[in-house]
Design a protein around this motif. Structure first.
Motif, PDB file in Angstrom:
ATOM      1  N   CYS A 197      30.806  -3.231 -37.730  1.00 24.69           N
ATOM      2  CA  CYS A 197      30.195  -2.667 -36.896  1.00 24.69           C
ATOM      3  C   CYS A 197      29.932  -1.872 -38.426  1.00 24.69           C
ATOM      4  CB  CYS A 197      31.049  -1.324 -36.348  1.00 24.69           C
ATOM      5  SG  CYS A 197      29.750   0.257 -35.415  1.00 24.69           S
ATOM      6  N   CYS A 210      30.311   2.482 -38.374  1.00 15.71           N
ATOM      7  CA  CYS A 210      31.690   2.982 -38.680  1.00 15.71           C
ATOM      8  C   CYS A 210      32.893   2.408 -38.970  1.00 15.71           C
ATOM      9  CB  CYS A 210      32.293   3.819 -37.457  1.00 15.71           C
ATOM     10  SG  CYS A 210      32.831   2.045 -36.211  1.00 15.71           S
ATOM     11  N   CYS A 256      30.655   0.177 -29.593  1.00 17.09           N
ATOM     12  CA  CYS A 256      31.407   0.018 -30.528  1.00 17.09           C
ATOM     13  C   CYS A 256      33.041   0.921 -30.028  1.00 17.09           C
ATOM     14  CB  CYS A 256      30.812   0.070 -31.720  1.00 17.09           C
ATOM     15  SG  CYS A 256      32.034   0.394 -33.215  1.00 17.09           S
ATOM     16  N   GLY A 314      34.937   1.738 -31.618  1.00 15.92           N
ATOM     17  CA  GLY A 314      35.406   2.501 -32.947  1.00 15.92           C
ATOM     18  C   GLY A 314      34.322   3.632 -32.541  1.00 15.92           C
ATOM     19  N   CYS A 315      33.239   3.770 -32.718  1.00 14.48           N
ATOM     20  CA  CYS A 315      32.371   5.148 -33.191  1.00 14.48           C
ATOM     21  C   CYS A 315      30.960   4.944 -31.477  1.00 14.48           C
ATOM     22  CB  CYS A 315      31.565   5.014 -34.467  1.00 14.48           C
ATOM     23  SG  CYS A 315      30.282   3.606 -34.569  1.00 14.48           S
TER      24      CYS A 315
END
Ligand SMILES: [Zn+2]
Lengths: 612, 94
Positions: free
Chosen positions: B22, B25, B67, B69-70
């Motif tokens: 990504c 992030c 995503c 992660g973020c």
């Protein structure tokens, strides 16, 4: 590929611009003679100049989707008539058979050979959408059709003009088979005028600069486009890209058909493989190989060749395949009446998706990527007895929205990306031709696909019957239960198309009170939502017909959109306060953005996405 | 680093092989060879519940890819309930 060395650069520029100018003058002739608003207002036509073997050299600046079939048309004329003595100076061919290069029967082409010193050296062409070409329904394509034979007169290449002599027997035969023969007849004569201008100007050019120079420049513009296009392809990543587009409703049942594309970019060539696409449908949504080819070009030309002249040179670097008998390469007698807004459009939409994913993966060209641009047309046909007491059908071509790009919002009310002179008919013109009174014509709120950059808004409009008691509305579109304009990289699709009839309304009382409704919600009545394809449905005196096109696809995550842009969209009535909050995560308070509230809401939405 | 899309790129810094990463992030979604969205969080939504501009229908859904992660929304995919995406069709192979 050959380098063009027959002319000096100055002469090359003069002659190549002369070719452009000839297409401009041809287009002017078409618009000035035609009486059809499809030509004069909606610009749904195009002209071209081709080499003797049919290679498209210079395309007019109108609808590219219409012109992409010209090489096929000329190839079929050459096959049917031979390149020898049967094609004579002063001939003009009329042709509209989808299995002979046309897109659908309504797109009538007149193609004219250009002779110089008794030798066939070039062609001029004009193609335009007709108001009617016969068949089982006024306006020609019918959702009830099961065979191409029901969709109107199918004309292989016939000599409409032979050695300079207009063939009245052919003309009368066509007019005997169509409705609104006056308009169609004038349009056919407009095509003859257009080609007469093209033939004469090209002959002048040949006389002034000579055969060798003129033809070498015509070949040269093709070679230049091919060279530039191949160079651009070399700058793009080697890749395989998949895409799927959908068409809902085949005219008979509300089945959803899929159009599957695997695109491969290898070195300086690009291939489009539509294997995996559904088989041809029993209704009028199919396209022949003509629609397949021009659909692909309708994506490649504007997205990759935005600064490269659109001609045969680009087409040479592309290979296209679809199984015979599939929806996008159908066999007779499959109906193809609305190939121009169904099969061919879906081919183009899938190609736009794939091309934009490819562009989006390029460090050099990512800015050209975007969401799908007006993926579904939803033009109603207003038919019956018009206000002048004549039987008529009027196709009201309105507009959807543009796909958002990687750096800006899509244009609202954009019309098709493949049309370089987009235009929609004025409401007053529509009311002149059709027995209808329009109540409003406006951007549909939230119809542009949400995203970091928003897709363009579609138009929504409503009308009542006017000046006649015998008025029906029919329509063929797609994207009513699945989006026609997909978004990209997290952007939402554009809004669905929507058509409905509100019956037993209070519209008379509203108008008598001197008010003009600004939205369909302001009118009371019983709503009947229509499917993507609906046969002619009569309008009572108190019925209101409502119609919305598809918005453009969005680009990127809506939570990345600048909150001030969301506020501006709300002020402009293009985005609703509800969508500002739920989709964009923007908190508005007293006409401005609440920044800390927005930050908190966006964090909550992100947590919700991950189930935190 | 090679670009894949607005939010994804190719990196080899974690495994030495080509992974999907990504770009907002830095989260590694997984090997590129498995497909660019194979490591994304997904959920299906009813279009009309996202916005009334998507008319009510029981034939289609939107599949949303995020995503992990973020939570950036990477893709919105229209799905026909009775005709899933052909499994062999790539999103993009680079
Ligand atoms: Zn991330």
């Amino acid at each position: 590929m050959r380098e063009n060395k027959a002319t000096d650069p100055f002469t090359y520029e003069i002659v190549s611009h002369k070719l452009w100018q000839i297409t401009e003058e041809m287009a002017l002739a078409m618009k000035n003679v035609s009486g059809s608003p499809i030509v004069t207002e909606a610009n749904d036509f195009n002209v071209a100049i081709s080499l003797s073997d049919g290679q498209l050299s210079t395309m007019g600046a109108h609808n590219a989707l219409v012109a992409g079939v010209i090489p096929l048309l000329i190839r079929n004329i050459l096959e049917d008539y031979g390149s020898g003595d049967e094609i004579c100076k002063g001939d003009m061919f009329v042709i509209n058979d989808p299995h002979k290069g046309a897109l659908h029967q309504l797109d009538l082409a007149v193609v004219a050979p250009v002779h110089y010193q008794n030798e066939l050296v070039a062609w001029t062409s004009v193609i335009a959408h007709e108001v009617d070409i016969g068949g089982m329904q006024h306006g020609s394509p019918s959702p009830k059709a099961t065979e191409i034979f029901q969709e109107g007169l199918r004309i292989p290449a016939l000599k409409l003009v032979e050695k300079g002599k207009f063939q009245w027997d052919i003309f009368r035969m066509i007019l005997s088979n169509v409705r609104q023969a006056g308009l169609v007849g004038l349009d056919i004569k407009a095509r003859v005028a257009t080609n007469s201008v093209g033939q004469a100007r090209l002959y002048d050019l040949l006389s002034r600069f000579g055969r060798k120079v003129t033809l070498s420049v015509m070949q040269g513009v093709i070679d230049r486009s091919e060279k530039k296009f191949r160079e651009r392809l070399l700058e793009l990543p080697e890749s395989h890209v998949g895409a799927i587009d959908y068409i809902d409703h085949d005219g008979h049942t509300n089945k959803i058909y899929k159009i599957v594309l695997k695109m491969t970019k290898e070195s300086d060539s690009l291939s489009f493989d539509y294997s995996g696409t559904d088989d041809q449908a029993p209704g009028h949504i199919n396209c022949t190989i003509s629609g397949l080819i021009t659909g692909v070009m309708g994506a490649v030309f504007p997205y990759i060749c935005y600064d490269i002249p659109w001609n045969q040179g680009v087409m040479k670097a592309i290979s296209i395949h679809a199984p015979e008998g599939s929806l996008v390469n159908c066999k007779p007698p499959a109906p193809t009446g609305w190939a121009s807004i169904a099969g061919m459009f879906a081919v183009r939409n899938a190609a736009i998706q794939a091309v934009c994913k490819l562009l989006g993966s390029s460090r050099e060209h990512w800015r050209q990527a975007g969401g799908v641009w007006e993926g579904g047309k939803a033009a109603p046909v207003i038919m019956g007895i018009n206000q002048y007491g004549e039987r008529s059908a009027y196709l009201y071509q309105s507009s959807g929205g543009a796909g958002a790009m990687a750096y800006k919002d899509g244009y609202d009310c954009s019309f098709s990306i493949s049309s370089t002179k987009p235009s929609i008919p004025n409401i007053e013109t529509a009311e002149t031709f059709a027995p209808a009174l329009f109540l409003f014509n406006r951007f549909r709120k939230d119809s542009g696909g949400s995203g970091k950059y928003r897709g363009g808004a579609a138009l929504e409009f409503a009308f009542v019957r006017y000046g006649s008691t015998d008025v029906s509305v029919g329509g063929s579109g797609h994207g009513a239960v699945i989006p026609a304009s997909q978004g990209i990289f997290g952007g939402y699709p554009g809004g669905f198309i929507l058509r409905s009839i509100k019956r037993q309304t209070n519209i008379d009382a509203i108008l008598v009170a001197g008010k003009i409704p600004q939205s369909i919600e302001e009118i009371d009545g019983n709503v009947e939502v229509l499917s993507a394809k609906f046969p002619p449905t009569s309008l009572d005196s108190d019925a209101v017909f409502y119609n919305s096109y598809s918005g453009g696809g969005g680009y990127g995550d809506p939570l990345d959109r600048d909150p001030q842009s969301v506020l501006q969209d709300v002020i402009n009535d293009i985005v609703s306060p509800e969508a500002a909050r739920s989709i964009y995560g923007v908190v508005l308070r007293r006409g401005s953005v609440d920044l800390s509230g927005t930050e908190t809401l966006r964090k909550t939405i992100r947590n919700d996405r991950l189930g935190v | 680093m090679n670009r894949i899309s607005e939010y994804l790129e190719i990196t080899d810094r974690k495994t030495g092989k080509r992974d999907v990463c990504c770009s907002k992030c830095g989260y590694i979604l997984g090997p590129l060879s498995k497909g660019i969205y194979s490591g994304a969080v997904t959920r299906n939504m009813i279009p009309n519940e996202i916005s009334p501009v998507y008319t009510k229908t029981d034939q289609t859904l939107f599949r949303l890819y995020y995503c992990p992660g973020c939570a950036t929304q990477l893709k919105v995919e229209p799905i026909v309930k009775e005709a899933p995406r052909p499994p062999q069709l790539p999103e993009i192979e680079l």
